[in-house]
Design a protein around this motif. Structure first.
Motif, mmCIF file in Angstrom:
data_model
loop_
_atom_site.group_PDB
_atom_site.id
_atom_site.type_symbol
_atom_site.label_atom_id
_atom_site.label_comp_id
_atom_site.label_asym_id
_atom_site.label_seq_id
_atom_site.Cartn_x
_atom_site.Cartn_y
_atom_site.Cartn_z
ATOM 1 N N SER A 24 0.880 -1.162 0.000
ATOM 2 C CA SER A 24 0.000 0.000 0.000
ATOM 3 C C SER A 24 0.916 1.208 0.000
ATOM 4 N N LYS A 63 -3.435 13.098 -8.270
ATOM 5 C CA LYS A 63 -4.889 13.122 -8.385
ATOM 6 C C LYS A 63 -5.361 14.550 -8.120
ATOM 7 N N GLU A 73 -4.340 7.227 -2.071
ATOM 8 C CA GLU A 73 -3.889 5.928 -1.580
ATOM 9 C C GLU A 73 -4.117 4.891 -2.671
ATOM 10 N N THR A 74 -3.195 3.953 -2.787
ATOM 11 C CA THR A 74 -3.353 2.878 -3.771
ATOM 12 C C THR A 74 -2.570 1.658 -3.309
ATOM 13 N N THR A 75 -2.765 0.554 -3.991
ATOM 14 C CA THR A 75 -1.969 -0.646 -3.753
ATOM 15 C C THR A 75 -1.362 -1.085 -5.077
#
Length: 83
Positions: A24, A63, A73-75
């Motif tokens: 993450s 973003k 947030e991302t994975t």
């Protein structure tokens, strides 16, 4: 926007070992990766180390919300496989 592939750990390559690292992370307002955290890993710590080194070089388009850049947030998952 920019990703450099992690180096395949030499010890794992010579043994033809495979692995994966799932993380993450946060993409900050400038597109830099921050706060990477390993959430899943297979194959050994050296895969994690090489993945974290590569993430320091990654860049994303930030973003935007209401015309302003915001953190996101991302994975991601990196797969290490011997062809």
């Amino acid at each position: 926007m920019f990703r450099s592939n992690p180096n395949y750990p030499r010890s794992k390559l010579s043994q033809r070992k495979q692995g994966l690292v799932q993380l993450s992370l946060t993409i900050d307002k400038n597109g830099f990766v921050t706060n990477p955290e390993v959430i899943k890993s297979k194959g050994g710590k050296s895969f994690e180390i090489e993945t974290l080194k590569a993430l320091k070089k990654w860049r994303y388009a930030p973003k935007f919300i209401d015309g302003k850049p915001v953190e996101a947030e991302t994975t991601v998952q990196i797969d290490f496989s011997v062809g």
